[in-house]
Design a protein around this motif. Structure first.
Motif, mmCIF file in Angstrom:
data_model
loop_
_atom_site.group_PDB
_atom_site.id
_atom_site.type_symbol
_atom_site.label_atom_id
_atom_site.label_comp_id
_atom_site.label_asym_id
_atom_site.label_seq_id
_atom_site.Cartn_x
_atom_site.Cartn_y
_atom_site.Cartn_z
ATOM 1 N N GLY A 162 0.824 -1.195 0.000
ATOM 2 C CA GLY A 162 0.000 0.000 0.000
ATOM 3 C C GLY A 162 0.863 1.251 0.000
ATOM 4 O O GLY A 162 1.842 1.335 0.734
ATOM 5 N N LYS A 163 0.485 2.233 -0.819
ATOM 6 C CA LYS A 163 1.233 3.483 -0.909
ATOM 7 C C LYS A 163 0.404 4.637 -0.333
ATOM 8 O O LYS A 163 -0.827 4.569 -0.308
ATOM 9 N N PRO A 164 1.052 5.700 0.097
ATOM 10 C CA PRO A 164 0.339 6.824 0.715
ATOM 11 C C PRO A 164 -0.732 7.456 -0.171
ATOM 12 O O PRO A 164 -1.720 7.996 0.338
ATOM 13 N N ASP A 165 -0.545 7.396 -1.499
ATOM 14 C CA ASP A 165 -1.522 8.017 -2.393
ATOM 15 C C ASP A 165 -2.723 7.119 -2.674
ATOM 16 O O ASP A 165 -3.593 7.458 -3.474
ATOM 17 N N GLY A 166 -2.772 5.954 -2.026
ATOM 18 C CA GLY A 166 -3.902 5.052 -2.209
ATOM 19 C C GLY A 166 -3.694 4.003 -3.277
ATOM 20 O O GLY A 166 -4.505 3.079 -3.412
ATOM 21 N N SER A 167 -2.635 4.125 -4.054
ATOM 22 C CA SER A 167 -2.349 3.126 -5.081
ATOM 23 C C SER A 167 -1.652 1.924 -4.455
ATOM 24 O O SER A 167 -1.295 1.927 -3.274
ATOM 25 N N VAL A 168 -1.457 0.893 -5.255
ATOM 26 C CA VAL A 168 -0.860 -0.354 -4.779
ATOM 27 C C VAL A 168 0.365 -0.684 -5.629
ATOM 28 O O VAL A 168 0.309 -0.588 -6.862
ATOM 29 N N ARG A 169 1.434 -1.063 -4.984
ATOM 30 C CA ARG A 169 2.644 -1.468 -5.703
ATOM 31 C C ARG A 169 2.756 -2.985 -5.706
ATOM 32 O O ARG A 169 2.590 -3.635 -4.673
ATOM 33 N N VAL A 170 3.060 -3.546 -6.868
ATOM 34 C CA VAL A 170 3.316 -4.978 -6.994
ATOM 35 C C VAL A 170 4.755 -5.246 -6.576
ATOM 36 O O VAL A 170 5.680 -4.554 -7.015
ATOM 37 N N ARG A 171 4.939 -6.260 -5.740
ATOM 38 C CA ARG A 171 6.307 -6.619 -5.313
ATOM 39 C C ARG A 171 6.533 -8.113 -5.516
ATOM 40 O O ARG A 171 5.714 -8.937 -5.111
ATOM 41 N N ASP A 172 7.648 -8.444 -6.153
ATOM 42 C CA ASP A 172 8.025 -9.834 -6.383
ATOM 43 C C ASP A 172 9.320 -10.102 -5.624
ATOM 44 O O ASP A 172 10.256 -9.291 -5.660
ATOM 45 N N LEU A 173 9.378 -11.240 -4.939
ATOM 46 C CA LEU A 173 10.566 -11.605 -4.168
ATOM 47 C C LEU A 173 11.471 -12.492 -5.001
ATOM 48 O O LEU A 173 11.021 -13.487 -5.565
ATOM 49 N N LYS A 174 12.749 -12.144 -5.072
ATOM 50 C CA LYS A 174 13.693 -12.877 -5.902
ATOM 51 C C LYS A 174 14.887 -13.363 -5.088
ATOM 52 O O LYS A 174 15.543 -12.578 -4.403
ATOM 53 N N ALA A 191 -3.981 -7.153 -11.600
ATOM 54 C CA ALA A 191 -4.454 -6.519 -10.370
ATOM 55 C C ALA A 191 -5.494 -5.447 -10.671
ATOM 56 O O ALA A 191 -6.514 -5.342 -9.979
ATOM 57 N N ARG A 192 -5.251 -4.646 -11.683
ATOM 58 C CA ARG A 192 -6.230 -3.631 -12.064
ATOM 59 C C ARG A 192 -7.551 -4.266 -12.480
ATOM 60 O O ARG A 192 -8.629 -3.810 -12.092
ATOM 61 N N LYS A 193 -7.431 -5.325 -13.257
ATOM 62 C CA LYS A 193 -8.620 -5.957 -13.835
ATOM 63 C C LYS A 193 -9.428 -6.738 -12.792
ATOM 64 O O LYS A 193 -10.666 -6.679 -12.785
ATOM 65 N N VAL A 194 -8.735 -7.456 -11.926
ATOM 66 C CA VAL A 194 -9.417 -8.335 -10.966
ATOM 67 C C VAL A 194 -9.776 -7.611 -9.674
ATOM 68 O O VAL A 194 -10.887 -7.758 -9.154
ATOM 69 N N LEU A 195 -8.835 -6.814 -9.152
ATOM 70 C CA LEU A 195 -9.040 -6.180 -7.854
ATOM 71 C C LEU A 195 -9.573 -4.757 -7.955
ATOM 72 O O LEU A 195 -10.043 -4.192 -6.958
ATOM 73 N N GLY A 196 -9.449 -4.174 -9.145
ATOM 74 C CA GLY A 196 -9.926 -2.813 -9.328
ATOM 75 C C GLY A 196 -9.084 -1.777 -8.619
ATOM 76 O O GLY A 196 -9.571 -0.692 -8.282
ATOM 77 N N VAL A 197 -7.822 -2.088 -8.378
ATOM 78 C CA VAL A 197 -6.938 -1.157 -7.676
ATOM 79 C C VAL A 197 -6.096 -0.370 -8.675
ATOM 80 O O VAL A 197 -5.920 -0.777 -9.831
ATOM 81 N N GLU A 198 -5.582 0.747 -8.218
ATOM 82 C CA GLU A 198 -4.675 1.548 -9.037
ATOM 83 C C GLU A 198 -3.257 1.040 -8.840
ATOM 84 O O GLU A 198 -2.746 1.017 -7.721
ATOM 85 N N ASP A 201 3.204 1.197 -10.286
ATOM 86 C CA ASP A 201 4.589 0.748 -10.320
ATOM 87 C C ASP A 201 4.736 -0.608 -9.645
ATOM 88 O O ASP A 201 3.789 -1.154 -9.076
ATOM 89 N N ALA A 202 5.955 -1.133 -9.725
ATOM 90 C CA ALA A 202 6.275 -2.443 -9.157
ATOM 91 C C ALA A 202 7.757 -2.479 -8.847
ATOM 92 O O ALA A 202 8.530 -1.626 -9.313
ATOM 93 N N ASP A 203 8.161 -3.457 -8.050
ATOM 94 C CA ASP A 203 9.588 -3.627 -7.787
ATOM 95 C C ASP A 203 9.874 -5.063 -7.380
ATOM 96 O O ASP A 203 8.965 -5.896 -7.285
ATOM 97 N N TRP A 204 11.156 -5.338 -7.159
ATOM 98 C CA TRP A 204 11.601 -6.644 -6.674
ATOM 99 C C TRP A 204 12.299 -6.468 -5.337
ATOM 100 O O TRP A 204 13.076 -5.515 -5.154
#
Length: 264
Positions: A162-174, A191-198, A201-204
């Motif tokens: 969860g991010k402060p602006d209300g959006s969601v970041r995808v994180r993958d563990l490597k 995530a946008r399509k199924v969960l309806g979230v904004e 961005d993403a990171d690892w």
């Protein structure tokens, strides 16, 4: 074999399937259609045990001690190794990173323990906010499935932050060094399509360094662009188009022992 091909043609697609098919369609056929058993590798159990340990730690609200989280890794790693030893007791047939099978198993256990402890320290110091859905379920190891371009696509997302602006970041563990931007792009679209979230961005989380990668911008990643690759792969599988791509990567192929086109 006919039933196997029919099952593979109708199965839900994933990023791992797509990237395997694009790398070498023959490898895809050997493993997923002909069901050739891949040669075992300790690194796969290191990765899966680390993921399980991190998932349990986050699921428990980071209330476990480092020793408790390491014990989760310990149990999962040894269980995975034992399962593969039943299937392939000859360690000379295991895939390794330039050493013998027994030494590789031992070294990856030690490395996995170190990486697990490092993750616990990192999480305690940085306190990433795990996003929760409307029912209060934490965004940990979330299975998403949706239709993209007429193809059923699935993905397992390690973490939603969860991010402060209300959006969601995808994180993958490597635990390794291989990274796939397309994987993150696919997860963002799902995530946008199924969960309806904004999702912008993403990171690892890179277990090798014990920290995060630079964020990957997903704002301009369109569903159609992601779907196009899945459609192309899906069409190839359904057409039975499985040409071999012999070359340097053959030496790292876990089903290469059953391939007549192998090089190296």
């Amino acid at each position: 074999m006919t039933n196997r091909r029919a099952a593979v043609q109708s199965m839900t697609r994933s990023v791992s399937q797509l990237e395997q098919y694009e790398k070498c369609p023959k490898q895809y056929e050997l493993q997923r259609v002909e069901r050739i058993i891949p040669r075992p590798a300790a690194w796969s159990h290191q990765g899966s045990a680390f993921h399980t340990a991190a998932e349990v730690h986050e699921g428990e609200g980071r209330k476990l001690t480092a020793d408790q989280v390491v014990n989760v890794f310990h149990v999962e790693y040894l269980a995975g190794i034992k399962r593969d030893l039943v299937e392939e007791p000859n360690l000379d047939h295991w895939m390794t990173a330039g050493t013998d099978g027994q030494s590789d198993i031992e070294a990856r256990y030690v490395l996995g323990v170190e990486q697990t402890r490092a993750y616990v320290r990192w999480a305690e110091q940085n306190e990433p906010v795990i996003w929760k859905d409307s029912a209060g379920q934490p965004g940990i190891e979330i299975h998403l499935t949706a239709e993209l371009g007429g193809v059923r696509v699935q993905g397992y997302v390690d973490q939603f932050i969860g991010k402060p602006d209300g959006s969601v970041r995808v994180r993958d563990l490597k635990t390794g060094s291989m990274k796939s931007k397309f994987q993150l792009q696919t997860y963002g679209v799902l995530a946008r399509k199924v969960l309806g979230v904004e999702v912008n961005d993403a990171d690892w989380y890179m277990a090798k360094s014990g920290g995060l990668s630079r964020p990957v911008d997903l704002r301009d990643v369109a569903e159609d662009a992601v779907a196009e690759r899945f459609v192309r792969m899906d069409q190839g599988v359904k057409a039975g188009d499985f040409p071999a791509k012999p070359g340097f990567l053959c030496r790292f192929c876990d089903v290469g022992y059953a391939c007549s086109s192998r090089r190296g």
